[in-house]
Enzyme design. Sequence first.
Site, PDB file in Angstrom:
ATOM      1  N   LYS A 111      61.489  55.907 -12.706  1.00 45.10           N
ATOM      2  CA  LYS A 111      61.261  54.465 -12.596  1.00 45.10           C
ATOM      3  C   LYS A 111      59.787  54.164 -12.343  1.00 45.10           C
ATOM      4  O   LYS A 111      59.236  53.228 -12.910  1.00 45.10           O
ATOM      5  CB  LYS A 111      62.147  53.857 -11.504  1.00 45.10           C
ATOM      6  CG  LYS A 111      63.595  53.735 -11.956  1.00 45.10           C
ATOM      7  CD  LYS A 111      64.459  53.013 -10.955  1.00 45.10           C
ATOM      8  CE  LYS A 111      65.879  52.813 -11.518  1.00 45.10           C
ATOM      9  NZ  LYS A 111      66.797  52.218 -10.568  1.00 45.10           N
ATOM     10  N   LYS A 190      67.756  57.992 -24.658  1.00 49.88           N
ATOM     11  CA  LYS A 190      68.783  57.419 -23.783  1.00 49.88           C
ATOM     12  C   LYS A 190      68.711  55.894 -23.811  1.00 49.88           C
ATOM     13  O   LYS A 190      67.632  55.323 -23.674  1.00 49.88           O
ATOM     14  CB  LYS A 190      68.557  57.920 -22.345  1.00 49.88           C
ATOM     15  CG  LYS A 190      69.508  57.298 -21.333  1.00 49.88           C
ATOM     16  CD  LYS A 190      69.024  57.496 -19.898  1.00 49.88           C
ATOM     17  CE  LYS A 190      69.886  56.776 -18.906  1.00 49.88           C
ATOM     18  NZ  LYS A 190      69.709  55.545 -18.372  1.00 49.88           N
ATOM     19  N   LYS A 193      67.906  49.799 -20.139  1.00 50.13           N
ATOM     20  CA  LYS A 193      67.279  48.475 -20.194  1.00 50.13           C
ATOM     21  C   LYS A 193      65.760  48.585 -20.062  1.00 50.13           C
ATOM     22  O   LYS A 193      65.032  47.747 -20.574  1.00 50.13           O
ATOM     23  CB  LYS A 193      67.870  47.523 -19.155  1.00 50.13           C
ATOM     24  CG  LYS A 193      67.771  47.971 -17.718  1.00 50.13           C
ATOM     25  CD  LYS A 193      68.374  46.921 -16.799  1.00 50.13           C
ATOM     26  CE  LYS A 193      68.522  47.434 -15.377  1.00 50.13           C
ATOM     27  NZ  LYS A 193      69.672  48.336 -15.189  1.00 50.13           N
TER      28      LYS A 193
HETATM   29  P1  ADP Z   1      69.621  51.485 -17.139  1.00 49.75           P
HETATM   30  O1  ADP Z   1      69.253  52.906 -17.495  1.00 49.75           O
HETATM   31  O2  ADP Z   1      69.782  50.628 -18.335  1.00 49.75           O
HETATM   32  O3  ADP Z   1      68.676  50.891 -16.121  1.00 49.75           O
HETATM   33  P2  ADP Z   1      71.450  51.646 -14.915  1.00 49.75           P
HETATM   34  O4  ADP Z   1      70.552  52.650 -14.271  1.00 49.75           O
HETATM   35  O5  ADP Z   1      71.526  50.277 -14.334  1.00 49.75           O
HETATM   36  O6  ADP Z   1      71.060  51.556 -16.460  1.00 49.75           O
HETATM   37  O7  ADP Z   1      72.892  52.278 -15.026  1.00 49.75           O
HETATM   38  C1  ADP Z   1      74.116  51.712 -14.622  1.00 49.75           C
HETATM   39  C2  ADP Z   1      75.230  52.719 -14.903  1.00 49.75           C
HETATM   40  O8  ADP Z   1      75.351  52.946 -16.329  1.00 49.75           O
HETATM   41  C3  ADP Z   1      75.000  54.110 -14.296  1.00 49.75           C
HETATM   42  O9  ADP Z   1      76.225  54.676 -13.866  1.00 49.75           O
HETATM   43  C4  ADP Z   1      74.434  54.900 -15.425  1.00 49.75           C
HETATM   44  O10 ADP Z   1      74.644  56.287 -15.303  1.00 49.75           O
HETATM   45  C5  ADP Z   1      75.163  54.330 -16.628  1.00 49.75           C
HETATM   46  N1  ADP Z   1      74.314  54.413 -17.822  1.00 49.75           N
HETATM   47  C6  ADP Z   1      73.141  53.773 -18.039  1.00 49.75           C
HETATM   48  N2  ADP Z   1      72.611  54.077 -19.229  1.00 49.75           N
HETATM   49  C7  ADP Z   1      73.476  54.965 -19.798  1.00 49.75           C
HETATM   50  C8  ADP Z   1      73.492  55.671 -21.059  1.00 49.75           C
HETATM   51  N3  ADP Z   1      72.540  55.515 -21.958  1.00 49.75           N
HETATM   52  N4  ADP Z   1      74.542  56.488 -21.291  1.00 49.75           N
HETATM   53  C9  ADP Z   1      75.520  56.653 -20.393  1.00 49.75           C
HETATM   54  N5  ADP Z   1      75.562  56.020 -19.201  1.00 49.75           N
HETATM   55  C10 ADP Z   1      74.572  55.179 -18.887  1.00 49.75           C
HETATM   56  N1  TRP Z   2      72.417  53.596  -8.446  1.00 50.37           N
HETATM   57  C1  TRP Z   2      73.491  53.172  -9.299  1.00 50.37           C
HETATM   58  C2  TRP Z   2      72.914  52.821 -10.676  1.00 50.37           C
HETATM   59  O1  TRP Z   2      71.769  52.533 -10.828  1.00 50.37           O
HETATM   60  C3  TRP Z   2      74.198  51.964  -8.749  1.00 50.37           C
HETATM   61  C4  TRP Z   2      74.882  52.253  -7.459  1.00 50.37           C
HETATM   62  C5  TRP Z   2      74.539  51.781  -6.236  1.00 50.37           C
HETATM   63  C6  TRP Z   2      76.044  53.070  -7.285  1.00 50.37           C
HETATM   64  N2  TRP Z   2      75.390  52.231  -5.299  1.00 50.37           N
HETATM   65  C7  TRP Z   2      76.333  53.028  -5.900  1.00 50.37           C
HETATM   66  C8  TRP Z   2      76.832  53.810  -8.148  1.00 50.37           C
HETATM   67  C9  TRP Z   2      77.405  53.751  -5.358  1.00 50.37           C
HETATM   68  C10 TRP Z   2      77.920  54.535  -7.612  1.00 50.37           C
HETATM   69  C11 TRP Z   2      78.182  54.493  -6.238  1.00 50.37           C
HETATM   70  O2  TRP Z   2      73.678  52.786 -11.597  1.00 50.37           O
END
Ligand code: ADP
Ligand code: TRP
Length: 311
Positions: A111, A190, A193
């Site tokens: 990040k 991958k 967002k």
């Molecule tokens: P992003 O990578 O878009 O910021 P998040 O970190 O908010 O997504 O992810 C939210 C949930 O969706 C998590 O459990 C994450 O592992 C799953 N996830 C996000 N992107 C993918 C992907 N490309 N393939 C599979 N799972 C994903």
């Molecule tokens: N960190 C997770 C993500 O970005 C979101 C999250 C916060 C989460 N608390 C959690 C997922 C507890 C599973 C369990 O997707």
Amino acid sequence: MQRLLTGIQSSGTLHIGNYFGALKPFVEMYPSYESFLMVADYHSLTSLKDSSAVRESIFNTVKDYIAVGVSPEDVVIFKQSDILEHTELAWIFDCLVTVPFLMQAHAYKDKVAKGLEANAGLFTYPMLMAADILLYDADVVPVGEDQRQHIEYAREAAAKFNNAYGETFKEPREYINKAVATVPGTDGKKMSKSYGNTIPLFGTKDEIAKAAMSILTDSSGESPENVYNIHRLLRSEIDLAPIYKANKGNYKASKEALIEDLEAFIAPMRYVRENISDTDVANILREGSEHARAIAEKKMIDVRQKVGVTL
Ligand code: ADP
Ligand code: TRP
């Protein structure tokens, strides 16, 4: 009955990677468990600084959950910030883990590398997530591959606490669907967002078509691998074989077939989502948070006693 818990940070719009990686497994699994689904709104403050955006994203996240098929009658849907014990327990974990340990977190490094501010909340994010999970003695946490390490961190926090103060927390296990561990984005990397390579889960037909049309295709190959890798999430390989055979070398036709399947899969969920009001969301969260709070409060009484702050 075992407990299932997962959460999504309420920032940004969901994409199909979130759906196949995290939401779909949850929807398929929850009937066999006592299930909890959390809106991680405090986690969203690591990136969102605008209060109306934070508020709006909470409403949106709950609507997303319902639209993908989570029934508030069967699942405790709650908001992290409603239960003060989450941030309280996160602090206790912060005092048990070391800075070098947290520095090994891939998600944090990724990040920051992507330009997110390296605020202290982002750095200690895994300990808030550990508290989210451990307060409820969750057995299984369905997540995407990128969250695997965070579940290891939660296990580590549990072990550190149990070691220091006696058996208190259950060590959770992650559930990662191998077949769709990482959904590829429109550029083949991958889907995320932060990479601007997403296909929105609740986009309009035009938005979906635009995203699908932008999928990178390798001009030297006959079969558009990036298109196929997304398409196979929607249909079996047996179903797809004749389509891709007929469209050999014609990327546009393959993309059009994908758009049609995406629309067929998204339209019913979009319809459900449009019919959920903000008042519905507020009611669902009030009830869910009340249920979750009762569990978290009980757990923290024991925790406070064990660490020594209860007189
Ligand atoms: P992003 O990578 O878009 O910021 P998040 O970190 O908010 O997504 O992810 C939210 C949930 O969706 C998590 O459990 C994450 O592992 C799953 N996830 C996000 N992107 C993918 C992907 N490309 N393939 C599979 N799972 C994903
Ligand atoms: N960190 C997770 C993500 O970005 C979101 C999250 C916060 C989460 N608390 C959690 C997922 C507890 C599973 C369990 O997707």
